[in-house]
Design a protein around this motif. Structure first.
Motif, PDB file in Angstrom:
ATOM      1  N   LEU A 166      15.640  15.587  -7.681  1.00  0.00           N
ATOM      2  CA  LEU A 166      14.569  14.855  -6.999  1.00  0.00           C
ATOM      3  C   LEU A 166      13.216  15.137  -7.641  1.00  0.00           C
ATOM      4  CD1 LEU A 166      15.671  15.170  -3.274  1.00  0.00           C
ATOM      5  CD2 LEU A 166      15.686  13.111  -4.689  1.00  0.00           C
ATOM      6  N   ALA A 167      12.963  16.376  -8.013  1.00  0.00           N
ATOM      7  CA  ALA A 167      11.678  16.747  -8.614  1.00  0.00           C
ATOM      8  C   ALA A 167      11.446  16.047  -9.950  1.00  0.00           C
ATOM      9  CB  ALA A 167      11.587  18.259  -8.780  1.00  0.00           C
ATOM     10  N   ALA A 168      12.518  15.665 -10.627  1.00  0.00           N
ATOM     11  CA  ALA A 168      12.405  14.971 -11.912  1.00  0.00           C
ATOM     12  C   ALA A 168      12.087  13.484 -11.743  1.00  0.00           C
ATOM     13  CB  ALA A 168      13.700  15.143 -12.705  1.00  0.00           C
ATOM     14  N   THR A 169      12.039  13.022 -10.500  1.00  0.00           N
ATOM     15  CA  THR A 169      11.787  11.614 -10.202  1.00  0.00           C
ATOM     16  C   THR A 169      10.305  11.396  -9.939  1.00  0.00           C
ATOM     17  OG1 THR A 169      13.983  11.496  -9.172  1.00  0.00           O
ATOM     18  CG2 THR A 169      12.431   9.738  -8.631  1.00  0.00           C
ATOM     19  N   ASP A 170       9.743  10.338 -10.551  1.00  0.00           N
ATOM     20  CA  ASP A 170       8.344  10.004 -10.304  1.00  0.00           C
ATOM     21  C   ASP A 170       8.094   9.811  -8.810  1.00  0.00           C
ATOM     22  OD1 ASP A 170       7.776  10.043 -13.006  1.00  0.00           O
ATOM     23  OD2 ASP A 170       7.919   7.861 -13.247  1.00  0.00           O
ATOM     24  N   ASN A 171       6.956  10.287  -8.340  1.00  0.00           N
ATOM     25  CA  ASN A 171       6.487  10.121  -6.965  1.00  0.00           C
ATOM     26  C   ASN A 171       7.191  11.013  -5.950  1.00  0.00           C
ATOM     27  OD1 ASN A 171       4.775   8.113  -7.936  1.00  0.00           O
ATOM     28  ND2 ASN A 171       6.178   6.475  -7.377  1.00  0.00           N
ATOM     29  N   ILE A 172       8.032  11.940  -6.397  1.00  0.00           N
ATOM     30  CA  ILE A 172       8.694  12.861  -5.462  1.00  0.00           C
ATOM     31  C   ILE A 172       8.236  14.281  -5.742  1.00  0.00           C
ATOM     32  CG2 ILE A 172      10.866  13.903  -4.709  1.00  0.00           C
ATOM     33  CD1 ILE A 172      12.248  11.277  -5.124  1.00  0.00           C
ATOM     34  N   THR A 184      14.708   5.881  -2.933  1.00  0.00           N
ATOM     35  CA  THR A 184      14.354   4.481  -2.709  1.00  0.00           C
ATOM     36  C   THR A 184      12.859   4.311  -2.461  1.00  0.00           C
ATOM     37  OG1 THR A 184      16.554   4.008  -1.828  1.00  0.00           O
ATOM     38  CG2 THR A 184      14.801   2.464  -1.246  1.00  0.00           C
ATOM     39  N   LEU A 185      12.294   5.156  -1.603  1.00  0.00           N
ATOM     40  CA  LEU A 185      10.873   5.035  -1.290  1.00  0.00           C
ATOM     41  C   LEU A 185       9.989   5.416  -2.473  1.00  0.00           C
ATOM     42  CD1 LEU A 185      10.942   6.342   2.379  1.00  0.00           C
ATOM     43  CD2 LEU A 185      10.566   3.989   1.604  1.00  0.00           C
ATOM     44  N   ALA A 186      10.412   6.405  -3.246  1.00  0.00           N
ATOM     45  CA  ALA A 186       9.655   6.771  -4.448  1.00  0.00           C
ATOM     46  C   ALA A 186       9.674   5.628  -5.459  1.00  0.00           C
ATOM     47  CB  ALA A 186      10.224   8.051  -5.061  1.00  0.00           C
ATOM     48  N   ALA A 187      10.808   4.976  -5.605  1.00  0.00           N
ATOM     49  CA  ALA A 187      10.914   3.838  -6.521  1.00  0.00           C
ATOM     50  C   ALA A 187      10.016   2.692  -6.071  1.00  0.00           C
ATOM     51  CB  ALA A 187      12.363   3.362  -6.622  1.00  0.00           C
ATOM     52  N   MET A 223       0.844  -1.182   0.000  1.00  0.00           N
ATOM     53  CA  MET A 223       0.000   0.000   0.000  1.00  0.00           C
ATOM     54  C   MET A 223       0.887   1.243   0.000  1.00  0.00           C
ATOM     55  SD  MET A 223      -2.703   1.239   2.898  1.00  0.00           S
ATOM     56  CE  MET A 223      -4.303   1.155   2.155  1.00  0.00           C
ATOM     57  N   SER A 224       0.603   2.147  -0.920  1.00  0.00           N
ATOM     58  CA  SER A 224       1.367   3.374  -1.053  1.00  0.00           C
ATOM     59  C   SER A 224       1.125   4.305   0.133  1.00  0.00           C
ATOM     60  CB  SER A 224       0.974   4.085  -2.346  1.00  0.00           C
ATOM     61  OG  SER A 224       1.672   5.292  -2.475  1.00  0.00           O
ATOM     62  N   LYS A 225       2.171   4.907   0.627  1.00  0.00           N
ATOM     63  CA  LYS A 225       2.113   5.825   1.762  1.00  0.00           C
ATOM     64  C   LYS A 225       2.520   7.226   1.335  1.00  0.00           C
ATOM     65  CE  LYS A 225       1.442   2.551   4.874  1.00  0.00           C
ATOM     66  NZ  LYS A 225       0.193   2.389   5.552  1.00  0.00           N
ATOM     67  N   VAL A 226       2.027   8.219   2.076  1.00  0.00           N
ATOM     68  CA  VAL A 226       2.484   9.602   1.931  1.00  0.00           C
ATOM     69  C   VAL A 226       3.609   9.774   2.951  1.00  0.00           C
ATOM     70  CG1 VAL A 226       1.879  12.035   2.173  1.00  0.00           C
ATOM     71  CG2 VAL A 226       0.227  10.429   1.177  1.00  0.00           C
ATOM     72  N   ILE A 227       4.807  10.024   2.454  1.00  0.00           N
ATOM     73  CA  ILE A 227       5.994  10.062   3.305  1.00  0.00           C
ATOM     74  C   ILE A 227       6.667  11.427   3.191  1.00  0.00           C
ATOM     75  CG2 ILE A 227       8.252   9.024   3.753  1.00  0.00           C
ATOM     76  CD1 ILE A 227       7.126   6.438   2.471  1.00  0.00           C
ATOM     77  N   VAL A 228       6.928  12.046   4.331  1.00  0.00           N
ATOM     78  CA  VAL A 228       7.653  13.313   4.388  1.00  0.00           C
ATOM     79  C   VAL A 228       9.050  13.011   4.919  1.00  0.00           C
ATOM     80  CG1 VAL A 228       7.773  15.612   5.429  1.00  0.00           C
ATOM     81  CG2 VAL A 228       5.550  14.637   4.797  1.00  0.00           C
ATOM     82  N   ILE A 229      10.053  13.489   4.192  1.00  0.00           N
ATOM     83  CA  ILE A 229      11.441  13.314   4.622  1.00  0.00           C
ATOM     84  C   ILE A 229      12.092  14.688   4.687  1.00  0.00           C
ATOM     85  CG2 ILE A 229      13.652  12.184   4.202  1.00  0.00           C
ATOM     86  CD1 ILE A 229      12.161  10.240   2.341  1.00  0.00           C
ATOM     87  N   THR A 230      12.645  15.028   5.828  1.00  0.00           N
ATOM     88  CA  THR A 230      13.381  16.280   5.963  1.00  0.00           C
ATOM     89  C   THR A 230      14.843  16.041   5.601  1.00  0.00           C
ATOM     90  OG1 THR A 230      13.932  15.981   8.303  1.00  0.00           O
ATOM     91  CG2 THR A 230      11.826  17.053   7.808  1.00  0.00           C
ATOM     92  N   GLY A 231      15.503  17.091   5.133  1.00  0.00           N
ATOM     93  CA  GLY A 231      16.933  17.004   4.848  1.00  0.00           C
ATOM     94  C   GLY A 231      17.262  16.083   3.691  1.00  0.00           C
ATOM     95  N   THR A 232      16.646  16.330   2.528  1.00  0.00           N
ATOM     96  CA  THR A 232      16.832  15.431   1.386  1.00  0.00           C
ATOM     97  C   THR A 232      17.810  15.955   0.337  1.00  0.00           C
ATOM     98  OG1 THR A 232      14.901  16.378   0.284  1.00  0.00           O
ATOM     99  CG2 THR A 232      14.540  14.404   1.630  1.00  0.00           C
ATOM    100  N   SER A 233      18.553  16.991   0.649  1.00  0.00           N
ATOM    101  CA  SER A 233      19.455  17.552  -0.364  1.00  0.00           C
ATOM    102  C   SER A 233      20.670  16.664  -0.626  1.00  0.00           C
ATOM    103  CB  SER A 233      19.913  18.960   0.030  1.00  0.00           C
ATOM    104  OG  SER A 233      20.625  18.940   1.245  1.00  0.00           O
ATOM    105  N   THR A 234      21.066  15.853   0.352  1.00  0.00           N
ATOM    106  CA  THR A 234      22.235  14.979   0.191  1.00  0.00           C
ATOM    107  C   THR A 234      22.075  13.727   1.045  1.00  0.00           C
ATOM    108  OG1 THR A 234      23.425  16.003   2.043  1.00  0.00           O
ATOM    109  CG2 THR A 234      23.855  16.926  -0.151  1.00  0.00           C
ATOM    110  N   GLY A 235      23.001  12.832   0.909  1.00  0.00           N
ATOM    111  CA  GLY A 235      23.175  11.703   1.805  1.00  0.00           C
ATOM    112  C   GLY A 235      21.961  10.825   2.036  1.00  0.00           C
ATOM    113  N   PHE A 236      21.793  10.449   3.301  1.00  0.00           N
ATOM    114  CA  PHE A 236      20.748   9.519   3.707  1.00  0.00           C
ATOM    115  C   PHE A 236      19.361   9.993   3.290  1.00  0.00           C
ATOM    116  CE2 PHE A 236      17.633   8.085   6.875  1.00  0.00           C
ATOM    117  CZ  PHE A 236      17.782   6.716   6.759  1.00  0.00           C
TER     118      PHE A 236
END
Length: 104
Positions: A47-53, A21-24, A1-14
């Motif tokens: 990131l904006a060019a990626t589906d689901n992000i 990974t979660l968008a894929a 089941m697809s979830k709505v996920i908020v991730i802070t600090g997505t400019s680099t790294g983890f």
């Protein structure tokens, strides 16, 4: 089941790798970071060019920025299923000894 996920600090790294990974995996990912039109423009565009992000400008050290971002997300998606709080707020000393205001 697809979830709505908020991730802070997505400019680099983890944060960035977790968003990809979660968008894929088919989840709707709100990738938050500060300075999406300046310092972090390249990361935001990638990131904006990626589906689901969807990239959302949010500075975790600015309460109004956080309120604005979450109001937008709730109005658009209706809920948040998962929050991954990866955004960094830097201080010196024992973190418990400082208020949010001290980190600004």
């Amino acid at each position: 089941m697809s979830k709505v996920i908020v991730i802070t600090g997505t400019s680099t790294g983890f944060g960035k790798l977790t968003a990809l990974t979660l968008a894929a995996g088919g989840h709707s990912v709100m990738a938050t970071m500060r300075n999406t039109i300046e310092k972090n423009k390249n990361a935001a565009d990638e990131l904006a060019a990626t589906d689901n992000i969807e990239v959302i400008d949010m500075d975790v050290a600015d309460d109004q920025s956080v309120i604005n971002a979450f109001n937008y997300i709730i109005n658009k998606y209706g809920n948040v299923d998962v929050l991954i709080n990866n955004g960094a707020v830097t201080g010196f000393g024992v973190a418990e000894g400082y208020s949010i205001g001290a980190y600004k």
